[in-house]
Design a protein around this motif. Structure first.
Motif, PDB file in Angstrom:
ATOM      1  N   SER A 147       4.247  -2.480   7.715  1.00  0.00           N
ATOM      2  CA  SER A 147       5.274  -3.285   7.052  1.00  0.00           C
ATOM      3  C   SER A 147       4.968  -3.434   5.558  1.00  0.00           C
ATOM      4  CB  SER A 147       5.361  -4.662   7.697  1.00  0.00           C
ATOM      5  OG  SER A 147       4.113  -5.327   7.595  1.00  0.00           O
ATOM      6  N   ARG A 148       3.786  -3.071   5.129  1.00  0.00           N
ATOM      7  CA  ARG A 148       3.434  -3.178   3.706  1.00  0.00           C
ATOM      8  C   ARG A 148       3.472  -1.828   2.989  1.00  0.00           C
ATOM      9  NH1 ARG A 148       2.204  -8.074   2.150  1.00  0.00           N
ATOM     10  NH2 ARG A 148       1.784  -9.598   3.787  1.00  0.00           N
ATOM     11  N   GLN A 149       3.987  -0.798   3.688  1.00  0.00           N
ATOM     12  CA  GLN A 149       4.079   0.529   3.069  1.00  0.00           C
ATOM     13  C   GLN A 149       5.241   0.594   2.081  1.00  0.00           C
ATOM     14  OE1 GLN A 149       4.864   3.872   5.715  1.00  0.00           O
ATOM     15  NE2 GLN A 149       5.638   4.991   3.949  1.00  0.00           N
ATOM     16  N   ILE A 150       4.936   1.038   0.868  1.00  0.00           N
ATOM     17  CA  ILE A 150       5.969   1.155  -0.160  1.00  0.00           C
ATOM     18  C   ILE A 150       6.239   2.630  -0.425  1.00  0.00           C
ATOM     19  CG2 ILE A 150       6.416   0.767  -2.621  1.00  0.00           C
ATOM     20  CD1 ILE A 150       4.579  -1.853  -1.949  1.00  0.00           C
ATOM     21  N   GLY A 151       7.519   3.013  -0.387  1.00  0.00           N
ATOM     22  CA  GLY A 151       7.864   4.406  -0.642  1.00  0.00           C
ATOM     23  C   GLY A 151       9.035   4.851   0.201  1.00  0.00           C
ATOM     24  N   GLN A 152       9.301   6.132   0.120  1.00  0.00           N
ATOM     25  CA  GLN A 152      10.502   6.695   0.738  1.00  0.00           C
ATOM     26  C   GLN A 152      10.594   6.407   2.235  1.00  0.00           C
ATOM     27  OE1 GLN A 152      10.901  10.907   0.027  1.00  0.00           O
ATOM     28  NE2 GLN A 152      13.072  10.678  -0.405  1.00  0.00           N
ATOM     29  N   THR A 153       9.494   6.493   2.959  1.00  0.00           N
ATOM     30  CA  THR A 153       9.561   6.193   4.388  1.00  0.00           C
ATOM     31  C   THR A 153       9.165   4.746   4.680  1.00  0.00           C
ATOM     32  OG1 THR A 153       7.342   7.125   4.640  1.00  0.00           O
ATOM     33  CG2 THR A 153       9.199   8.537   5.232  1.00  0.00           C
ATOM     34  N   GLY A 154       8.916   3.959   3.638  1.00  0.00           N
ATOM     35  CA  GLY A 154       8.564   2.550   3.826  1.00  0.00           C
ATOM     36  C   GLY A 154       9.560   1.641   3.140  1.00  0.00           C
ATOM     37  N   GLY A 188       0.819  -1.206   0.000  1.00  0.00           N
ATOM     38  CA  GLY A 188       0.000   0.000   0.000  1.00  0.00           C
ATOM     39  C   GLY A 188       0.854   1.259   0.000  1.00  0.00           C
ATOM     40  N   THR A 189       0.238   2.383  -0.324  1.00  0.00           N
ATOM     41  CA  THR A 189       0.923   3.665  -0.216  1.00  0.00           C
ATOM     42  C   THR A 189       0.876   4.106   1.245  1.00  0.00           C
ATOM     43  OG1 THR A 189      -1.099   4.881  -0.620  1.00  0.00           O
ATOM     44  CG2 THR A 189       0.220   4.327  -2.552  1.00  0.00           C
TER      45      THR A 189
END
Lengths: 272, 346
Positions: free
Chosen positions: B270-277, B257-258
């Protein structure tokens, strides 16, 4: 130790980082004349400091290196319950990288609050996202440090503090006990900040609870701060360009679209 | 004048590339192994070796691993005082070794521990550090490390250098570079070091507890799957996430997820995708209701094929896709589910 002295360094972040101006020579962010706000994650650090104060007493100080208009957001931290604010502002500090910034912050704290018990900081800033500052300040002050704290429980009698921290990527909660002083950063998804009391903020303004200090008062070595005290340079900047992509776009019936997509993905070999 | 608190540095004394190899519970972090691959590439341009730095106690079983992944040697300290990871003790150990060997470059995986350790090492050596580099190169003439990182919200790439100081330090998020192949026939040197100048611990480790976030999907972590279906704000809630989880299952992939989606609690962080994930580089990325904020794009840019479905034809995500569908994600996802089920029957 008689009383806790908790220092919370905070940063004036630029609210809209996608619309900023860069200095054509240094490629640094131009902060002058830009409306400033407190870095959002620093509010969680202020919150943890205030929770410690609520339970164990003591004094909480926010400190920031910022242009003169940074006074307002320090007053906002007093609105949250902080006792006093320090704004460090001087042209000599401009153009600092993280090492030079941490030098100014560390040496100012050592000078103004030599008996500090805890330094608490945000996990990282939303405009630079380096998370360098807590470790770098610790390095100048030669004291231990722990990142991603979710809770801290000082013991004023024996001068220790029990720290719980969360390592997000390992899903691990760790516990330490350290002698104070120590520096910690606060896990960004912990300690949701309390509201700012407007009355307190106005009181801060009226009573001048934010002190503004220049290097005349601080007396830091000009060779160790600002652009001169920065080992890194921004050699070049460029626009982030998307990688070349096929950019085939389908508009129309969703069912047709799904079919079109699946055919292409099978052709690409990513779906069997 | 140079700051009197900076030690004198003669750049020519500094040679070689180091990778700090992080390990925990007997396992080496994947991000460190990925950096060995990158370090080898940089080292060949500079004509130097790559050394892996390992700290801890009872390291024996792990010591050859960095060599199998391409390191020329492993410099390690087996020390009782390193049996537990205390950040300032580990950082001081790297500093002591760096002062002895004088490497010109030290790379760290930007794991949570790496992001904690690296800036203390850099600062104590009075040198510069660049966090979360997305590309690294060297200039063979000046031997400067070109450290590229997205900055100011990610629209700009900054090339950062440390022209007058050594070593040059940088951290890189896991999965920005691929993992090099493991080859047990590779040979290398193991160098044991004794540490002398460690600071007082001033603290104790009390213990740890694993926190498993509630994760209903039962699907693999986002970094471990070849196909990742990603829910954006446009999915509007847990129902939408559930639909996409079904799609991910049918594709033998996983769900991500975003930041908006994990912040809302529709998926675990734990499923966050991106710069802080997390950063992912799957064979297939499918973004559903993802607008394409630059901070998200940094976590998925390296995917082989990028697909997005969004009802807004002007959504920035369409600048990054191989295949895009302008339309309602729900209708498209349902149609895909149906088609895939039919395919499975055949």
């Amino acid at each position: 130790m008689d009383e806790l002295t908790i220092v919370v360094p905070v940063k004036a972040a630029v609210p809209n980082i996608t619309a900023v101006r860069l200095d054509p020579n240094t490629h640094n962010l131009v902060r002058e004349g830009v409306p400033l706000m407190i870095n959002p994650y620093d509010r969680n650090a202020v919150e943890l400091a205030l929770r410690i104060k609520d339970r164990f007493g003591g004094k909480v100080i926010t400190i920031s290196m910022a242009p003169p208009n940074g006074k307002d957001f320090l007053e906002s931290t007093i609105g949250m319950g902080v006792d006093e604010g320090i704004l460090i502002t001087d042209r000599v500090f401009a153009g600092a990288d993280t090492l030079a910034t941490s030098h100014a912050i560390a040496k100012s704290i050592a000078k103004l609050y030599p008996n500090f018990s805890l330094i608490i900081m945000g996990e990282e800033t939303t405009d630079s996202t380096t998370a360098h500052m807590p470790a770098q300040v610790a390095s100048w002050l030669e004291i231990p440090f722990v990142y991603y704290a979710t809770d801290a429980e000082p013991n004023i009698k024996d001068g220790t503090v029990k720290i719980t921290r969360y390592l997000e990527d390992e899903g691990l909660l760790e516990e330490f006990i350290y002698n104070m002083p120590i520096i910690m950063s606060v896990y960004r998804n912990s300690n949701p900040p309390r509201d700012i009391s407007l009355n307190r903020k106005i009181m801060a303004k009226v009573n001048g609870l934010v002190k503004v200090l220049t290097n005349k008062e601080l007396g830091l070595n000009p060779d160790c701060v600002g652009l001169k005290g920065s080992p890194t340079i921004v050699a070049k900047i460029e626009d982030a360009k998307p990688l070349p992509r096929k950019k085939q776009i389908f508009q129309g019936d969703p069912k047709e679209g799904a079919k079109w997509l699946l055919e292409n993905l099978v052709k690409e070999g990513v779906i069997r | 004048m140079v700051c009197p608190e900076w030690n004198q540095v003669n750049k020519n004394d500094y040679r070689g590339i180091w990778v700090y190899v992080e390990h925990f519970n007997g396992k080496i972090s994947e991000g460190s192994l990925q950096l060995i691959g990158k370090a080898k590439e940089l080292a060949s341009k500079l004509g130097v070796d790559v050394a892996a730095i390992m700290l801890g106690k009872d390291l024996d079983k792990l010591l050859m691993e960095p060599i199998y992944y391409g390191a020329d040697k492993v410099i390690y300290a087996n020390d009782d005082r390193l049996s537990i990871y205390l950040p300032h003790i580990y950082a001081a150990s790297v500093v002591e070794l760096a002062n002895k060997y004088k490497p010109e470059i030290i790379l760290f995986a930007a794991t949570k521990r790496g992001r904690e350790l690296a800036p203390y090492v850099a600062n104590t050596l009075r040198s510069g550090i660049t966090a979360d580099c997305t590309a690294l190169d060297v200039d063979p003439k000046t031997r400067d490390l070109d450290q590229v990182r997205p900055t100011y919200g990610g629209n700009i790439l900054a090339h950062i250098r440390t022209p007058t100081r050594r070593p040059q330090l940088a951290s890189v998020r896991p999965n920005v570079f691929p993992t090099p192949p493991r080859d047990e026939s590779k040979k290398g040197e193991l160098v044991e070091e004794k540490l002398s100048k460690l600071p007082e611990p001033r603290g104790r480790y009390l213990g740890s507890k694993s926190i498993t976030e509630e994760d209903e999907s039962g699907l693999p972590p986002v970094e471990k799957s070849d196909i990742v279906v990603v829910a954006g704000k446009g999915v509007n809630g847990v129902e939408g996430v559930k639909l996409l989880t079904d799609l991910a299952k049918l594709l033998n992939g996983t769900i991500g997820g975003t930041k908006k989606v994990t912040d809302a609690g529709w998926l675990p962080t734990s499923r966050q995708i991106g710069q802080t994930g997390r950063t992912i580089r799957p064979a297939l990325y499918i973004g559903m209701g993802v607008s394409g904020a630059i901070q998200h794009v940094f976590g998925m840019n390296e995917s082989k094929i990028i697909v997005a479905v969004n009802s807004d034809p002007n959504a920035p995500i369409f600048n990054y896709v191989d295949y895009g569908i302008v339309g309602d994600y729900k209708q498209v996802a349902e149609a895909l589910l149906e088609l895939l089920r039919e395919r499975k029957k055949q």
